[in-house]
Motif scaffolding. Structure first.
Motif: not given
Length: 243
Positions: A109-114, A146-147
């Motif tokens: 899982v990648v945490g993308t920036r809001a 987004d990464l």
């Protein structure tokens, strides 16, 4: 006897005293914490030593990727979260990032920036746009808008025999190789608030750091492109052999 933690959070750090004061005090009680020092000269080490976190050392300067791999190898659990030690991702949000892995809905899982996040500056957005555009040329099925810097994954699902970039290209390299080796339905992304970092940046805050990151990420994409060409060549040869 302490219960087995649900997940392990791994963070490399270098002079992150301000961020550590916040992060160490807000780590969820059911998560273990492994911190890897890359040569701090401020009070960061003392703060970690005074906490319940595991402290490791990696002395080769700017080898962020190597620090992460060292920390992952010492994780107490199969489920791991890797993130920057700058408080841009709040500890309270790691549970949301880890949930798809903990519930077996995903292995990576990648945490993308809001998009509304206060910490996602115009400079961040511009560099992200360029990197993602270049990445899509190499990885056409790139699924991320987004990464961000945070990842959650199951260690047993990842092939650790493959070499990853040992410096600032690790996150991109790790993500690209996860896409190459995992089924698309085992990969996910979670949008997270992105806060202003606590303390100066060692990458975007310096010319040397920014250039190193650019070089590392370019190398990652070049190697990924080479692997794609090899895979296509092997697939073509198999097709001919079957005719």
């Amino acid at each position: 006897m302490n219960p087995t933690p649900a997940a392990t959070i791994v963070m490399p750090f270098l002079n992150e005293e301000a961020a550590l004061k916040h992060l160490l005090s807000t780590t969820p009680a059911d998560f273990a914490l492994v911190l890897v020092d890359n040569g701090s000269s401020d009070a960061s080490r003392r703060l970690v030593l005074d906490s319940s976190a595991v402290l490791l050392d990696h002395d080769r300067f700017r080898e962020v990727g190597a620090c992460i791999e060292l920390g992952v190898a010492r994780a107490q659990t199969d489920v791991v979260c890797v993130m920057d030690c700058d408080a841009t991702v709040d500890m309270s949000d790691t549970r949301q990032l880890l949930r798809p892995v903990l519930t077996n809905e995903a292995d990576f899982v990648v945490g993308t920036r809001a998009s509304h996040s206060a910490g996602w500056t115009l400079a961040h957005r511009a560099s992200s746009r360029v990197r993602d555009s270049l990445t899509r040329r190499v990885v056409p099925d790139w699924p991320f808008v987004d990464l961000g810097s945070a990842r959650a994954f199951r260690r047993s699902a990842i092939d650790w025999s493959r070499a990853f970039n040992t410096r600032f290209g690790w996150n991109l390299d790790f993500t690209v190789q996860a896409l190459e080796s995992l089924s698309p339905d085992r990969i996910a992304s979670v949008e997270l608030p992105f806060h202003r970092r606590l303390g100066p940046s060692h990458i975007s805050g310096s010319i040397a750091g920014a250039l190193t990151a650019m070089v590392d990420q370019s190398r990652v994409l070049r190697l990924a492109q080479q692997r794609t060409k090899v895979a296509r060549h092997e697939s073509h040869n198999k097709s001919i052999a079957l005719v």
